[in-house]
Design a protein around this motif. Structure first.
Motif, PDB file in Angstrom:
ATOM      1  N   ALA A   6      44.311  31.079  70.676  1.00  0.00           N
ATOM      2  CA  ALA A   6      45.046  29.859  70.963  1.00  0.00           C
ATOM      3  C   ALA A   6      46.390  29.889  70.291  1.00  0.00           C
ATOM      4  CB  ALA A   6      44.254  28.642  70.476  1.00  0.00           C
ATOM      5  N   PRO A   7      47.448  29.488  71.004  1.00  0.00           N
ATOM      6  CA  PRO A   7      48.773  29.474  70.414  1.00  0.00           C
ATOM      7  C   PRO A   7      48.879  28.417  69.340  1.00  0.00           C
ATOM      8  CG  PRO A   7      48.797  28.426  72.567  1.00  0.00           C
ATOM      9  CD  PRO A   7      47.442  28.990  72.382  1.00  0.00           C
ATOM     10  N   ALA A   8      49.684  28.693  68.340  1.00  0.00           N
ATOM     11  CA  ALA A   8      49.853  27.755  67.235  1.00  0.00           C
ATOM     12  C   ALA A   8      50.879  26.705  67.585  1.00  0.00           C
ATOM     13  CB  ALA A   8      50.287  28.507  65.985  1.00  0.00           C
ATOM     14  N   THR A   9      50.570  25.907  68.624  1.00  0.00           N
ATOM     15  CA  THR A   9      51.420  24.798  69.013  1.00  0.00           C
ATOM     16  C   THR A   9      50.602  23.535  68.944  1.00  0.00           C
ATOM     17  OG1 THR A   9      50.838  25.226  71.292  1.00  0.00           O
ATOM     18  CG2 THR A   9      52.920  26.133  70.526  1.00  0.00           C
ATOM     19  N   PRO A  10      51.216  22.414  68.675  1.00  0.00           N
ATOM     20  CA  PRO A  10      50.467  21.188  68.560  1.00  0.00           C
ATOM     21  C   PRO A  10      49.733  20.881  69.856  1.00  0.00           C
ATOM     22  CG  PRO A  10      52.737  20.915  67.823  1.00  0.00           C
ATOM     23  CD  PRO A  10      52.646  22.231  68.462  1.00  0.00           C
ATOM     24  N   GLY A 140      45.278  25.299  73.371  1.00  0.00           N
ATOM     25  CA  GLY A 140      44.265  26.255  72.937  1.00  0.00           C
ATOM     26  C   GLY A 140      43.618  26.991  74.086  1.00  0.00           C
ATOM     27  N   GLN A 141      42.288  27.152  74.036  1.00  0.00           N
ATOM     28  CA  GLN A 141      41.550  27.872  75.061  1.00  0.00           C
ATOM     29  C   GLN A 141      41.649  27.203  76.420  1.00  0.00           C
ATOM     30  OE1 GLN A 141      40.076  30.854  74.856  1.00  0.00           O
ATOM     31  NE2 GLN A 141      40.920  30.995  72.793  1.00  0.00           N
ATOM     32  N   ALA A 142      41.751  25.866  76.441  1.00  0.00           N
ATOM     33  CA  ALA A 142      41.896  25.160  77.719  1.00  0.00           C
ATOM     34  C   ALA A 142      43.195  25.560  78.403  1.00  0.00           C
ATOM     35  CB  ALA A 142      41.859  23.651  77.497  1.00  0.00           C
ATOM     36  N   ARG A 143      44.256  25.755  77.615  1.00  0.00           N
ATOM     37  CA  ARG A 143      45.519  26.191  78.208  1.00  0.00           C
ATOM     38  C   ARG A 143      45.400  27.613  78.746  1.00  0.00           C
ATOM     39  NH1 ARG A 143      51.058  26.182  74.809  1.00  0.00           N
ATOM     40  NH2 ARG A 143      50.676  23.930  74.856  1.00  0.00           N
ATOM     41  N   LEU A 407      53.355  32.837  78.235  1.00  0.00           N
ATOM     42  CA  LEU A 407      53.463  31.373  78.320  1.00  0.00           C
ATOM     43  C   LEU A 407      52.585  30.661  77.304  1.00  0.00           C
ATOM     44  CD1 LEU A 407      53.655  30.821  82.178  1.00  0.00           C
ATOM     45  CD2 LEU A 407      55.503  30.803  80.499  1.00  0.00           C
ATOM     46  N   ALA A 408      51.517  31.317  76.876  1.00  0.00           N
ATOM     47  CA  ALA A 408      50.653  30.680  75.880  1.00  0.00           C
ATOM     48  C   ALA A 408      51.365  30.492  74.549  1.00  0.00           C
ATOM     49  CB  ALA A 408      49.388  31.511  75.677  1.00  0.00           C
TER      50      ALA A 408
END
Length: 477
Positions: A6-10, A140-143, A407-408
């Motif tokens: 998961a990317p470290a974005t809010p 996260g994983q949903a994205r 993109l993630a």
């Protein structure tokens, strides 16, 4: 980078509590609009005969949509960021649906060309919002899962368009003939227009997030540059590549360099350029843009050459297939592409970064085999169809992980810019592949040289990652 990390974005809050409905709406609209890039290819001969269209007019009918689409993609992305992606999606969907009806009712080539340009404009307003809505709705994983579905839709749209075109023309629904390839969009579009208010956010962004300007100078330079590049790509082969085509390419490249200079200086002064430099230099994005461009050039060139070859008269070295049989030829590649695009995440995480290069090398091998099997007018048998499917698998491995991985890691506030850049790259790659590889096939009348060239491009794209710096996570602000 591990693509399933998961990317470290809010995390973004779900939109109105119905993210599944949102994803269904935007991906169905994405698929519908991508079909229209290729669905007209199979209907071309019938359309040309009924409207008495010249070769150039037929090219404009087929490619006018893509020209408008590619030229206005980044503009559509920026407008979505300024006025709200849901609102722009709805506007683009309405224009796309209305212009599809106009295409189906067109009584002349001029009317059809104008309607196709309007269709492309609607797609350019609508489609950049798809990635933006995914980026802003899921985390996260949903994205990752949502982006995987997006990549599958983009990947299968071209081959599915060929198949759908063949089925619709052969079925001759209600006596509509070629018109069915456009009119089929109308009930789908109307249904989506009904669902959009129930699944997508239609409010304007908060004033702080709408503060970004449109950068009129950047918009003008980008639009002119893309136009100068796409028009000769579409018309060059038909006109035997006159001098104006090469001058247009050179002018387009010069304006692209000017845009990069303008964007860098504007960002340094604290302004907001049309394409933020930080998007183009974000982790993994430069390599992703290169690989997306080359992969879609391979995909577009391959589909175009095969479409021409299977429908060309046997006397001209083709296979003489009808519309339906020609469309069915692309079914194995379409199914394989879609299946792998959905399933590649099951590969162990530590092996996922190697998937794009593996897919590109595998595509090189399959394209070479395909060219050998089709030499000297050989018919398409079980072995050839299996190779088509293998090409679909290979290109899915190259495209899906590349797009998703880049993109993630993009910040949510940069989602609109990233959407425009990756989608414009996709379209320019396909146009370039069609123009360059299509010319090679038309000059020789034999698929082998075209397939050899595609294999070399795939090998070069695979090698590009060997010297690239690995992507890293985006740091929290």
């Amino acid at each position: 980078m591990t693509l399933s990390t998961a990317p470290a974005t809010p995390p973004a809050a779900p939109v109105r509590g119905r993210p599944a409905l949102l994803l269904t709406i935007v991906l169905l609209a994405q698929f519908m609009s991508l079909l229209d890039v290729f669905i007209v290819n199979v209907a071309g001969p019938t359309l040309q005969a009924e409207l008495n269209a010249s070769g150039s007019e037929l090219q404009l009918i087929i490619a006018g949509y893509t020209i408008a689409y590619a030229v206005l993609l980044v503009t559509g992305a920026r407008l979505g960021g300024r006025h709200g992606p849901g609102r722009l999606f709805l506007t683009g969907l309405a224009l796309f649906t209305a212009s599809s009806l106009a295409c189906g009712l067109a009584g002349s080539t001029a009317t059809l060309v104008a309607a196709r340009l309007a269709q492309g404009t609607g797609a350019a307003l609508m489609l950049p919002q798809v990635l933006s809505l995914i980026q802003l709705t899921f985390a996260g994983q949903a994205r990752i899962r949502a982006l995987t579905g997006y990549a599958a839709v983009v990947a299968t749209g071209a081959a599915a368009g060929q198949l759908a075109g063949g089925l619709l023309v052969s079925a001759d629904l209600f006596g509509w003939g070629w018109r069915a390839v456009f009119l089929v969009n109308v009930p789908i579009g109307v249904t989506l227009l009904f669902l959009v208010p129930r699944g997508l956010p239609l409010s304007r962004p908060a004033p702080t997030s709408r503060a970004r300007g449109l950068d009129p100078a950047g918009l003008l330079v980008l639009t002119t540059a893309v136009t100068l590049i796409t028009v000769p790509l579409v018309l060059g082969q038909e006109r035997d590549w006159p001098l104006w085509c090469w001058l247009s390419f050179a002018a387009g490249a010069a304006l692209a360099a000017l845009l990069a200079h303008h964007s860098t200086r504007l960002a340094a002064r604290g302004g907001e350029p049309l394409i933020a430099p930080r998007v183009l230099t974000s982790p993994g994005m430069p390599l992703a843009v290169l690989r997306i461009f080359l992969t879609m050039a391979i995909n577009g060139g391959n589909l175009f050459v095969l479409s021409l070859h299977v429908q060309a008269p046997e006397a001209a070295g083709g296979l003489g297939y009808g519309a339906l049989r020609a469309g069915l030829v692309f079914l194995p590649a379409s199914l394989a592409f879609g299946a792998v695009s959905l399933l590649w995440r099951r590969v162990p995480a530590h092996r996922q970064p190697a998937l794009p290069a593996t897919g590109l090398l595998l595509s090189a091998a399959s394209l070479l085999t395909c060219g050998l099997l089709l030499r000297d007018g050989a018919d398409i048998g079980v072995a050839t169809m299996a190779v088509f499917a293998l090409t679909g698998v290979a290109l899915a491995l190259a495209y899906g992980p590349t797009l998703t991985g880049a993109l993630a890691l993009v910040r949510p506030e940069d989602a609109a810019d990233a959407s425009g850049v990756t989608m414009m790259t996709t379209q320019l790659g396909m146009l370039t592949g069609i123009a360059a590889i299509g010319t090679l096939y038309l000059d020789r009348g034999d698929p082998w040289p075209a397939m050899l060239a595609l294999a070399l491009v795939a090998t070069a794209a695979a090698a590009a990652g060997a010297v690239a710096r690995p992507a890293t996570r985006v740091k929290r602000r």
